[in-house]
Structure formats: C-alpha cells, structure tokens
Enzyme design. Sequence first.
Site, mmCIF file in Angstrom:
data_model
loop_
_atom_site.group_PDB
_atom_site.id
_atom_site.type_symbol
_atom_site.label_atom_id
_atom_site.label_comp_id
_atom_site.label_asym_id
_atom_site.label_seq_id
_atom_site.Cartn_x
_atom_site.Cartn_y
_atom_site.Cartn_z
ATOM 1 C CG LEU A 170 -1.706 -1.283 1.500
ATOM 2 C CD1 LEU A 170 -2.592 -1.107 2.733
ATOM 3 C CD2 LEU A 170 -2.546 -1.654 0.294
ATOM 4 C CG MET B 170 5.356 2.374 -5.853
ATOM 5 S SD MET B 170 4.871 1.590 -7.393
ATOM 6 C CE MET B 170 6.489 1.015 -7.954
ATOM 7 C CB VAL C 66 10.084 -17.236 2.741
ATOM 8 C CG1 VAL C 66 8.657 -17.615 3.131
ATOM 9 C CG2 VAL C 66 10.340 -15.766 3.049
ATOM 10 C CE LYS D 225 11.089 8.295 13.235
ATOM 11 N NZ LYS D 225 12.182 8.943 12.467
#
Length: 458
Positions: free
Chosen positions: A28, A30, A52, A222
């Site tokens: 979601l 770019m 993976v 943060k």
Amino acid sequence: MPEVSVPAVNDVVPGQWGPDRPIGVAVLGMGNVGSEVVRILREHAEDLQARVGAPVTLRGVAVRNLDRDRGLPAELLTTDAEGLVARPDVDVVVEVIGGIDPARALILAALNAGKSVVTANKALLADYTGELAAAAERSRADLYFEAAVAGAIPVVRPLIQSLSGDRVNRVVGIVNGTTNFILSAMDETGADYGETLAEATRLGYAEADPTADVEGYDAAAKAAILASLAFHTRVTAADVFRQGISTITSEDLETASAVNCAVKLLAICERVPAGPGEPGPAEGGKERVSVRVYPALIPRKHPLATVSGAFNAVVVEAENAGRLMFYGQGAGGAPTASAVLGDLVMAARNKFFGGRAPGESVYAALPIAPMGDTPTRYHVNLKVEDRPGVLARVAGKFAEHGVSISTVRQEGHDDRARLVVVTHLATESALAETVAALAGMESVTSVTSVLRLEGTEE
C-alpha cells in the site's frame, strides 16, 4: 530414557503455501519507501523464496494515481486499496502510506481478515498500537513495525526479542535525521537555523513543510514506540514531552562548543522513581516512565555527539546487557525498505512454518511521570547589566527556587555581560519558576536560552 525424534528444519511440512501456492504480498503506497520495497521484492525473488521456504509474490500495489509510469505491469497497480487488501490471494499487507487515515482502516481490515501486516507508520503506531495489537491478537495475525523507528537500524526487534529477558532502564537516541542534519550543519558552519533549514530542504533532507521534524513530532512518535517496548507500558505520543529545534540559534551552538558540547535533538525514555508521596518499588509501589524529546547539550566525548548528518543512533541501557548502541541510516527509501523487507521475511516465514510474531506486552502498566517532576541539568544563558552585585542576585534567585548551581561563566562587553549558568539536577518545574523570576529582575536584560544538559554522570 527413550529417544525423542526431533524433525529437521527440512522435514517441516508447510501448510497451504509452497511452490504451487506463493505467499501473496500487497503493498500500500509507492513513494520512496514503497518503490524500494517493490524493487527488492522483484529483484531478489529467488533469495526471498530460499529464505522463506515458499515463493513471495507481489499481488498488487495500491497507488493514488494510475497515470504515472511506475515501471510495473498495469495489472499490478490499483487505486482500490480496500479491494487489494481483501483479495484472498493476499497473505501479507505492507503499509507504507503513512499518516492515520486511511492507513488505520486498511491495517485493521487486513488484521481482522487474518492477514499479517508490516508497517513503517510511526504516527499511527504512536497512538493506535493498542487497537492494532488487539486486532492482531484476535485473529492470530502478525503485526511487524521495525521500520517505524530509525529506518534501517534494528532496534525494535532487539527490544522485543533480544532483551526480553532483561530489564531495560533507559533508551536515549537521535531518531530524526532532518534535525540532526540541521544541527550538525549549524555546528560545522556557524550558519543560523533558517539558512541551514533552507539548505536541508534544497538537498531533500527536509520536507516542504518540515514541521513534523523540526518541532519534534516525528521524534516524539518514535519515542512513544520505544518507551512502550522498553518498559512494557502503553505510551502514546500525547504522553511525550516535546520541544523542537526551531528556536536554536547559532549563538547556542557557539556556547555549547565553548564548553566542549554538541547540541542534539534527543529522544529520552527512562524509568524514574515514584513521585512524592507515592510508594517506591521497595514498598511495593511502581516506578514511573519519563518520555521526552528536546534539544540538549551533550559532551563531545559522548557517543551520540559524534552522530552527524542525517544519521540516527539509539543507546539502550539494560540491567544485565549494559549499554548497547545501534547506529546507521535512519531514513531514506532503500534503508527503510531494508527494515520492511526484514519484517516481511519474518511474517512470510511465520505463514509458512506456522509461527507467530510476539504480541504487545503492556503488563507493567507503569504511570507516566509529569515533565515537571523530571530532574535534568540545565544550561541557562542570560544577558545582564555588568555591575557589582548582579551575579550574587542572580545566584540568589536560583537558590530561592531550590536550583543548585554547578558552574557560572561570565563574559563582559561594555555595560552588558553574558552569564552562562550550568545547574545541578533540578526539576522542570523548579527551573521554570527560576527562569520566570530571572526574567522579572531589573538587572537581567533577557534570558536568551535555556537548554538541557544530558550525558553527564551528575
């Protein structure tokens, strides 16, 4: 004792994913980060599959505008982010849109559908981690967010996993590259804040609207995430005391240099003692958590003082591990995408092998300490009349409000003088009262700056 047969890794039977059923990924957004995520996914598909256990396939990318040439087949692009998230062949959703809406709704939709989520959205996590974590827990889905703090620097996973058996007492760091670039350039060139901000904008280090960075909002988000992880306590951005760098002057940098210090925008998260009248830990009461963001002086010998340009660094102090420092590129498309891909590999492997990411840990539920109760050392810069007795009267104001002076430096000029006062540890409230009293003195022309002093043993 009978022998126990333990299957080797290669004997693990994957679930519904394998060579004929790739793990589907939706991206979601770019922008700078999303473009790099897509590039790495496509260019390193074979390596990712080997790591993976099953192919990791890009199913689609949600964008705002289909007219731009993004170097992707048209069938991979869509403006229907909700539809992309809901597709049955999507197993992991990577959110790099940023902001609160529509990112929040899209992530919740993915988690509620049992899809794993990887996000770099610090603003969303700083306020809605609890809601997102609850959704992940209900559906047994993964929520990863290493890229939300300090870009490529791995600090989230060490706090969640590597230090999960230790007690973290303090986290302090430079977590915003824009402000660190500006302060470093001011220190090196002697230019003022406005000039350096303009240069940072020209070079692409600062946004057209730099408010989130220079006023400390980005760092505060943060800090809230770091404090939540370090102290097993839910901390939101609203709990973080915040001051930015827009009032820092070249004179402040000169004064700092004169005492062999640098000025940095610091995010500080630490355990502090219980407040007055509250039972302390020894009596069964709770400690408190102090979380704050502000520009501060730190000695040049401190490791954070050497962090220059747009780089970030985070120092974690744990009871048994001691002091750990994480350093590297804290922003940028490729570095942040590196952290996103690390989370994506973890989420995909969990899908393949049937594991799960650690959930939210807020069992400690420590109270947040008010900033007024937080002790810090201060560096106070005053312009005063240069005549006998002024220094004594200024020192008296500090004493009246319970603020002890460590050192005083006086520089005379005609009938005016500059006093630089460094205090011992004092609370924010006591210092604020002192500054107000100083500003009301006839012999004090102005209180030109008040900066905190961190990184000393006192």
